[in-house]
Scaffold this motif. Sequence first.
Motif, mmCIF file in Angstrom:
data_model
loop_
_atom_site.group_PDB
_atom_site.id
_atom_site.type_symbol
_atom_site.label_atom_id
_atom_site.label_comp_id
_atom_site.label_asym_id
_atom_site.label_seq_id
_atom_site.Cartn_x
_atom_site.Cartn_y
_atom_site.Cartn_z
ATOM 1 N N THR A 200 0.845 -1.188 0.000
ATOM 2 C CA THR A 200 0.000 0.000 0.000
ATOM 3 C C THR A 200 0.883 1.242 0.000
ATOM 4 O OG1 THR A 200 -0.027 0.165 2.405
ATOM 5 C CG2 THR A 200 -1.693 -1.266 1.374
ATOM 6 N N GLU A 202 1.049 3.334 2.260
ATOM 7 C CA GLU A 202 1.634 3.392 3.606
ATOM 8 C C GLU A 202 2.865 2.478 3.696
ATOM 9 O OE1 GLU A 202 -1.583 2.879 2.954
ATOM 10 O OE2 GLU A 202 -2.302 4.892 3.471
ATOM 11 N N ASP A 203 2.785 1.318 3.043
ATOM 12 C CA ASP A 203 3.932 0.417 3.031
ATOM 13 C C ASP A 203 5.134 1.063 2.321
ATOM 14 O OD1 ASP A 203 2.554 -1.607 4.354
ATOM 15 O OD2 ASP A 203 1.786 -2.457 2.471
ATOM 16 N N THR A 205 5.855 4.253 2.266
ATOM 17 C CA THR A 205 6.435 5.207 3.203
ATOM 18 C C THR A 205 7.297 4.501 4.239
ATOM 19 O OG1 THR A 205 4.546 6.692 2.916
ATOM 20 C CG2 THR A 205 5.905 7.010 4.886
ATOM 21 N N ASP A 254 6.648 9.858 -2.362
ATOM 22 C CA ASP A 254 7.198 8.543 -2.023
ATOM 23 C C ASP A 254 8.453 8.207 -2.820
ATOM 24 O OD1 ASP A 254 5.269 7.485 -0.053
ATOM 25 O OD2 ASP A 254 3.851 7.735 -1.694
#
Length: 746
Positions: A200, A202-203, A205, A254
């Motif tokens: 994701t 978030e992953d 980051t 990112d």
Amino acid sequence: MPDYGHDLRFGSFITPQNGRPELAVELARLSEEAGLDLVTFQDHPYQATFLDTWTLMSWVAARTERVHLSGNVLNLPLRPPAVLARSVASLDLLSGGRVELGLGAGGFWDAIEAMGGRRLSPGQAVDALSEAIDVIRGVWDADERRPLRVDGAHYTVKGAKRGPAPAHDVPIWLGAYKPRMLRLVGAKADGWLPSLGYATPEDLTAGNKIIDEAADGAGRDPREIRRLLNLMSEFAGDSAEEWVERLLPLAVEDGISTFILPGDDPAAIERFGREVAPALREAVAAERAARGVTTGPARPPRALALRRPGIDYDAVPASLAGTAVEPGDREYERVRSSYIWTGSPGLVLRPATAGQVAEALTYARGQDVPLAVRSGGHGISGRSTNDGGIVVDVGALDAVEVLDRGRRLVRVGAGARWGDVASALSPHGLAISSGDYGDVGVGGLATAGGQGFLARSYGLTIDHVVGAEVALADGRTVRADPEHHPDLFWALRGAGGNLGVVTSFDIEATELSDVVFAVFVHDASDTAAFLERWGRAVEASPRKLTPFTTVFPGQQGYSALAQTFAVWAGDDTDAAVAALEPFLEVAPVLQQQAQLAPYAAVVAPHRNRHTGQQGGLRGHSALVDHLDADTSGRLAEMFEQRLLTMVQVRSVGGAVNDVAPGATAYAHRTQNFSVNGVISAARAARAERAWDGLGVTAAYLSFEPRFEDKLLTRAFPPATLARLRQVKAAYDPGNVFRHNFPITPA
């Protein structure tokens, strides 16, 4: 997360289905046509419905021209790393530097084990991947002379020979998700390649944070590591604007700089390359400009520590920065030295266009360090490298084009090798006399003279240069020919390295296909008699014959041996034999052979890597009218006293001397021979005195490794030197090109 400032790249992720094997190839070709930078393929060797990925990549490499190729990702447990390293390097060499290496630690262990692989725990798989990276990089390090040894728990290499080195600095990308794998990315890899289906935002980051911390801990700059991403196929139907809206945050927040589109939809590939890629590049560029993001390759701390004083590395023009090489770069060992000399330049610039050459010169002029220019790096003089300075390497300007077959007019890039030129002209039945070794670069030889295997029938290389494109010290690029800058055109032919950097030459070739190539080995124990008789045989021979000879210490009872290479410029074997027969009488013949061969085969390129392998060889040049008794006797005496370790003689009469002395800056047009003596390092002082005893009045600067004032007057007679100084004042008044053999501006 910060934007790492990498250039954006776009790729496709193609399924290697074997039901329609041609489909994957066509999709790869479409990816190239659509402007994508990269084509990748799944690698599941245990999948019976898939083509073998490496075989497919090899086939696609042969069917494409520009696009880069990679596994996404290669299954390491079923591909031994030492063999994989050689496979990658080989395909990279064959494809012209278009292979990248994506690696995975393994998964699907039941299937791997079914194919004969060894099942590993997750921790073992990470350790194995780390060891594999060491093996692969060790195999690629062909400059390291010691055999490769890796004593790992999973992979061992016990004294393997290294090489080949890839054509370019192949990056290693890892498919990784878990913390241990991410730390390995930060410590050793060149790129991180996750997939949105498994990770994701978030992953991403969190993963970047782990990678950056690991890079810092390993003494690396996190910006060294490219962040790649396999996208989701659900994006395929969206408009370009919607793509940009989704992908822009991934790029600027990112750090993703390589976007790979999965799926086998031709329309999606077309849209991704033609619409999405340019739109996203534009949006990212605007965002970076607004944020003040620094772009370009990052330098690791250990490499920054090797930078040399006097060079403003941050000011390297953007067009040159991507291919520039500094100390500490993996490619540095390949570009630092010439054939003769080991160099240690502070920066090597590798322009790919004439405009970039001009940019390189403008930049170099502003630095407080020496400047060298290299085309092939094979020159005996060794002036194509330096210590602590800048080298402008024009090797990328290597095109060969037949402009007008009827006029035999050829345009040759200054970075081409003469062996490649001969191969390119051979199908047209044309040739250019160009030295005696195929690895010699065009630029150095075609500005200095060009004493080649066709000299007596064709003349020097410079005698048939009819025009040149030249980058000047002030940043201009001009055309030099009899109508444009005629004074510069005159000076380029014989002293070109002192006036500018020639980027291409227009040369009149000669009609030639096959030649008769002969090799003789003589007993030259009576060296003086051999040289004198050999010289008489050359002068008495027809112009179509151009012989060169080398005298060197003998063995097995012979005090000296001589090897003669002779080229008859044509395919009349009877006439060639008649011209060669007198050379059987000059001294006892130990070996002889002659064959009809294409001229391109006589000067075939070897593509050797230059590492200063001749160890700073030192010698001197002399141009002499005849190998008379006095000259031959003095050379023989120096050889017999071991003051000279080798004597080479090239025949340069015939057509060379048809040209008027004032027609070019190479003014020596009465001599029949060019003599090159290699001096014994142990007896250098005596050898120098003995060489001066030859009474040398003319010399060829390309065969003079060290500069002395007296050499200028030997290379250029007084009237020629005076004219050269006038031209120098007009085109290089600041003496930018003073690190060749310096000609002071008038």
